[in-house]
Design a protein around this motif. Structure first.
Motif: not given
Length: 799
Positions: A464-470, A567-577
């Motif tokens: 995620p972004a480190l700082f909130e934009p101005g 055969g690949l791992s599953k469940g990738l989305c932004i929330a899981s990452l």
């Protein structure tokens, strides 16, 4: 005691292609430290000095933070709405008066580092609907993209060296010790090269300069600039001549083998050896090693891409790997399977590539809807329906990065209108009427959609972004979206309603929303719980309905239920990452052909017609080199021209990094490197000032004499030249260096691909017998001594 306000943030550095993991400590307002992330799944604790520049860039007082309008009184800050309205109005007026192609777009390479830019640029470009599109691609990797398109069916399907499993790595024209790799995301590249040798393998570097990378290889070979294609053909000839060709398991998917043999028959090693400066026995030995080593790979980069025969040289490297069964095999050239597959997405959007569907006024070919950047000045100055009247640049500085910079700068000054989406008032944006600055990297979320295509391992990492934009800050993607909205308006009622709906949807989703969808429908995406078997059955059933090339079939095959992805791992989305801040390792590269091919018949045609027709040009060039080597004006003549090549430095990947004090401090790195032999011949000493010139321009630059460069060759780094008036680069302007592209002709291009020839340009070199720097230093000494005596006398009187 630890300060409770200190927070820790994990992200990936985006200042080069390596994708190194960072640990950033901050207090919510400013960066306190940037360190390597030892738990990052790819870099495992490796970073280079550039990473610290993220703090410098974010805090740089020279960085623009609001729209700037050029007025008679100078630059003036204006509101975003007014800025968007001005751009929309002027662009529509110019296109209404002169046609769609009167507007030009130039894209710089930082765009590839922002998933928001990548996602929103396509609609932006379509809204302008101009043929005058340009980018840094034609000053960099265009030969690779052209070869990808011609051989594999998609411009973005890059074959990547499986460096962690190879036992022989032959590297042409690359210096990963400085670049950290290019078109190959491999953090700690040198560590990986050392690992090859540690496990008993071999690394060979072929380059006109014995670069920093040469210190960790088994063998370095000097090669005359611009002759790689000849040497590579000599290696291909050897494979046929000695019966070493082996297509392996892909034999039934490859056609045109006999044509390759015919092409190479005129270029035995003995015929090309003198021209390229490498003896025939060595050329044959390299070919044998590549053919006889089970896990081996040949790879070329900037040095082979940006030369007069860059298209052919890149193609020949691909052929070498194919002919020795090192394509799509462990330890050879392989293909990634990224979580957000931009290759598949652009395939669905019919953006696989194209070639020669239209040309510049000078006849240079289009590729993937873009024209070569070397033609920008021509297109501005040449009257006609394709003449450029206005330009939009996005994160690019072509005045520094494109050839014949003096001419290009004059051309930019003649435009009717220019707008730059950029954060600096630099050598290019100073010519703009309006500058629209985006947020800093640390104010943006981070996911690599481009460099995961180039990674030596399949990985996924979101930050995620480190700082909130101005409050008054907009991201690049927001700027692109607003301009797209204004450019696309004005059509029929139905078109306007459709465009407004798309605008609102993209505004609500944002780049993270689009990315989340791509991750969920990708090969590692989200399955409904308990539906693995049912989903697989449904997909298998549907496969009988749609042919393999059908978009619906491809979408299903590429999804989480696809046959090859089960055969690949599953469940990738932004929330899981977000639960894995150090990233997720999705595994090593795996064989994927012929399924991964995008050619209509799932076959690789080894000899595209356009490549075949460029062979006579190479044959003619070989004859010219023979004549030169036999003529009376040889390189031993002190007045002979030298061959110019570029180089990189670990601290200066791009021109905009020169406004970081920590990266430009220390010794002068913008020097002209020449060999000890040439220095002796021309009576040049280390530190002398040289005048290097061509018919296009001249620079005065400090000489650096070294044993690490081929005689007859001079090396000047790219990206410098910050001595322009009207810029706002307070640190870069104090150590400006020289712009090497002042010397390079915009007419000197690879005729096959249109790529700028940045390596191999003949230049004149003369020493300034009384270097101003040294003379000034000598003159300063007596003045300094006199001043010291005066101060001492005054002090004595005062006492």
């Amino acid at each position: 005691m630890t300060d409770t306000k200190t927070q820790t943030h994990f992200r990936t550095c985006n200042l080069c292609e390596a994708m190194c993991g960072l640990v950033i400590e901050h207090d919510g307002e400013q960066v306190l430290s940037i360190k390597p992330d030892k738990e990052d799944v790819v870099s495992k604790g490796f970073i280079c000095p550039k990473a610290l520049a993220l703090k410098d860039y974010h805090e740089d007082p020279d960085r623009l933070r609001a729209p700037m309008l050029k007025t008679a009184q100078g630059w003036k800050q204006i509101s975003w709405n007014r800025a968007f309205d001005i751009v929309g109005k002027r662009v529509r007026e110019i296109q209404d008066q002169y046609g769609k192609d009167a507007i030009s777009v130039y894209l710089g390479n930082p765009n590839a580092h922002h998933h928001g830019n990548i996602i929103y640029l396509l609609n932006f470009l379509r809204s302008l609907d101009t043929k005058n599109r340009y980018s840094a691609t034609s000053n960099d990797q265009l030969p690779h993209m052209r070869a990808n398109y011609e051989l594999f069916g998609h411009q973005a399907l890059f074959p990547i060296p499986d460096i962690d499993h190879t036992d022989l790595f032959i590297l042409f024209g690359s210096n990963p010790a400085a670049s950290n790799g290019s078109l190959m995301s491999a953090p700690d590249y040198l560590g990986r090269l050392k690992a090859i040798r540690k496990r008993g393998g071999e690394v060979i570097l072929i380059d006109p300069k014995k670069s920093e990378t040469a210190r960790v290889v088994d063998q370095h070979l000097f090669i005359r600039p611009g002759t790689d294609a000849l040497m590579l053909l000599g290696m291909i000839h050897t494979l046929f001549d000695e019966g070493l060709v082996d297509l392996g398991r892909l034999q039934s998917n490859i056609e045109g083998l006999a044509d390759v043999q015919i092409i190479s028959s005129d270029f035995p090693p003995e015929r090309v050896a003198a021209a390229c400066g490498i003896d025939a026995d060595t050329i044959r030995s390299l070919a044998r090693k590549l053919a006889e080593t089970p896990r081996a790979v040949a790879f070329g980069r900037m040095g082979t891409s940006t030369q007069e025969f860059g298209g052919l040289a890149t193609w020949f490297i691909y052929l070498l790997n194919i002919l020795t069964s090192h394509l799509d095999e462990r330890g050879g050239l392989m293909f990634t399977k990224p979580a957000a597959d931009m290759v598949e997405l652009t395939h669905y959007l019919n953006e696989k590539g194209s070639s020669g569907t239209f040309t510049t006024e000078g006849g240079l070919p289009e590729f993937a809807g873009e024209l070569p950047s070397s033609a920008i000045a021509d297109q501005i100055e040449t009257k006609g329906p394709s003449q450029i009247r206005a330009m939009v640049t996005v994160a690019g500085n072509p005045v520094i990065s494109s050839p014949n910079s003096n001419r290009l700068e004059r051309a930019l000054g003649s435009l009717d209108f220019m707008v730059c989406i950029d954060s600096y008032l630099n050598e290019t944006t100073k010519h703009a009427d309006l500058i629209l600055p985006g947020s800093s990297q640390l104010e943006q979320s981070r996911y690599d959609v481009v460099f995961n295509l180039l990674s030596v391992r399949n990985v996924a990492k979101y930050s995620p972004a480190l700082f909130e934009p101005g409050k008054n800050t907009k991201h690049d993607w927001e700027i692109l979206l607003e301009l797209t909205h204004r450019f696309a308006s004005g059509g029929s009622l139905l078109d306007n309603v459709k465009e407004l709906g798309q605008y609102q949807a993209m505004k609500r989703l944002g780049p993270d929303g689009v990315l989340d969808i791509l991750l969920r429908v990708g090969p590692y995406g989200t399955q409904v719980p308990g539906t693995s078997s049912v989903g697989s059955f449904v997909i298998d059933t549907i496969q009988d309905v749609f042919p393999a090339s059908h978009p619906i079939r491809r979408a299903l095959d590429n999804g989480p239920y696809g046959p090859q992805n089960r055969g690949l791992s599953k469940g990738l989305c932004i929330a899981s990452l977000k639960n894995y801040p150090h990233g997720v390792d999705l595994g090593s590269l795996q064989s994927s052909l012929p399924e991964r091919l995008y050619t209509s018949n799932k076959r690789i045609s080894l000899v595209p017609g356009s490549y075949m027709t460029d062979i006579p040009r190479l044959r003619k060039h070989l004859g010219m080199l023979d004549e030169m080597l036999q003529s009376s004006v040889k390189q031993s003549d002190e007045h002979a021209q030298m061959m110019l090549i570029g180089r990189r430095d670990i601290r200066s990947n791009n021109s905009w990094l020169h406004n970081s004090q920590r990266l430009v401090k220390g010794k002068n790195r913008c020097t002209a490197q020449i060999s000890e032999e040439d220095a002796k011949l021309r009576k040049i000493s280390n530190g002398d000032l040289l005048k290097v010139s061509t018919d296009y321009g001249a620079v005065t630059i400090e000489c650096e004499v070294t044993a690490d460069i081929m005689p007859g060759v001079i090396s000047i780094p790219h990206g410098w030249g910050h001595d322009h008036e009207g810029t706002q680069l307070s640190i870069a302007s104090k150590r400006p260096g020289v712009n090497v592209n002042v010397l390079i002709s915009d007419q000197f291009v690879d005729k096959l691909t249109g790529t700028s020839v940045l390596n191999g340009m003949p230049v004149r070199v003369e020493v300034l017998k009384t270097p101003p720097r040294k003379a000034a230093s000598r003159a300063a000494k007596p003045k300094a001594a006199a001043a010291k005596k005066t101060r001492a006398r005054k002090a004595k009187v005062a006492s």
